[in-house]
Design a protein around this motif. Structure first.
Motif, short mmCIF file in Angstrom:
data_model
loop_
_atom_site.label_atom_id
_atom_site.label_comp_id
_atom_site.label_asym_id
_atom_site.label_seq_id
_atom_site.Cartn_x
_atom_site.Cartn_y
_atom_site.Cartn_z
N UNK A 166 -61.22 -53.64 -9.71
CA UNK A 166 -60.24 -55.12 -8.81
C UNK A 166 -58.48 -54.46 -8.49
N UNK A 167 -58.20 -55.12 -7.68
CA UNK A 167 -56.87 -54.94 -7.72
C UNK A 167 -56.78 -55.54 -6.34
N UNK A 168 -55.23 -56.30 -5.87
CA UNK A 168 -55.03 -57.49 -4.94
C UNK A 168 -54.13 -56.17 -4.60
N UNK A 169 -54.22 -56.61 -3.35
CA UNK A 169 -53.56 -56.15 -2.21
C UNK A 169 -52.21 -56.41 -1.32
N UNK A 170 -51.71 -57.13 -2.03
CA UNK A 170 -50.98 -57.16 -1.05
C UNK A 170 -49.66 -58.14 -1.66
N UNK A 171 -48.89 -57.97 -1.45
CA UNK A 171 -47.18 -58.01 -1.87
C UNK A 171 -47.01 -59.87 -2.58
N UNK A 172 -46.49 -59.70 -3.28
CA UNK A 172 -46.12 -61.24 -3.07
C UNK A 172 -45.27 -61.74 -2.82
N UNK A 173 -44.76 -61.86 -1.63
CA UNK A 173 -44.05 -61.87 -0.52
C UNK A 173 -44.99 -62.13 0.75
N UNK A 174 -46.04 -61.08 1.02
CA UNK A 174 -47.55 -61.69 1.69
C UNK A 174 -48.68 -62.90 1.29
N UNK A 175 -47.84 -62.83 -0.15
CA UNK A 175 -49.12 -63.90 -0.15
C UNK A 175 -48.16 -65.18 -0.21
N UNK A 176 -47.01 -65.46 -0.34
CA UNK A 176 -46.07 -66.75 -0.09
C UNK A 176 -46.12 -66.92 0.95
N UNK A 177 -45.75 -65.97 2.32
CA UNK A 177 -45.90 -66.26 3.48
C UNK A 177 -47.55 -67.08 3.86
N UNK A 178 -48.99 -65.95 3.69
CA UNK A 178 -49.70 -66.80 3.93
C UNK A 178 -50.24 -68.14 3.82
N UNK A 179 -49.07 -68.41 2.57
CA UNK A 179 -49.55 -69.71 1.77
C UNK A 179 -48.68 -70.62 2.89
#
Length: 104
Positions: free
Chosen positions: A78-91
């Motif tokens: 399992x691997x997360x394919x987005x950065x923390x910044x991308x995740x925050x923007x998506x949210x």
């Protein structure tokens, strides 16, 4: 989720317009440290990569008596394919979309 791509001839036969795609959603079964990590750092809509095997669960529907089945992926890696910044923007964008939908 897996986005299905179609060959141009298949698009014609199935009458699929350009830009229209189908997405298949699969349940993931994870155990151990990967499951703990995912539970802590992954939320709905996150881009993740998994390596695993496909398993089909079957059962008899109690209400109808019909045999049912559902595919799931047994995750080995399992691997997360987005950065923390991308995740925050998506949210942030997801919250804005929901707000517009609720007010309209």
């Amino acid at each position: 989720a897996v986005k299905r791509k179609y060959h141009p001839l298949e698009r014609k036969v199935r009458n699929i317009k350009y830009g229209e795609e189908e997405t298949d959603w699969y349940s993931l079964e994870m155990w151990g440290r990967d499951a703990e990590f995912a539970g802590k750092f992954v939320n709905k809509g996150a881009r993740v990569g998994v390596i695993g095997g496909l398993q089909i669960d079957t059962w008899v529907d109690k209400a109808t008596g019909a045999e049912r089945e559902r595919p799931k992926i047994i995750v080995r890696q399992f691997e997360i394919l987005e950065t923390k910044a991308e995740a925050e923007l998506r949210e942030k964008n997801r919250g804005n979309y929901q707000g517009r939908r609720d007010s309209g």
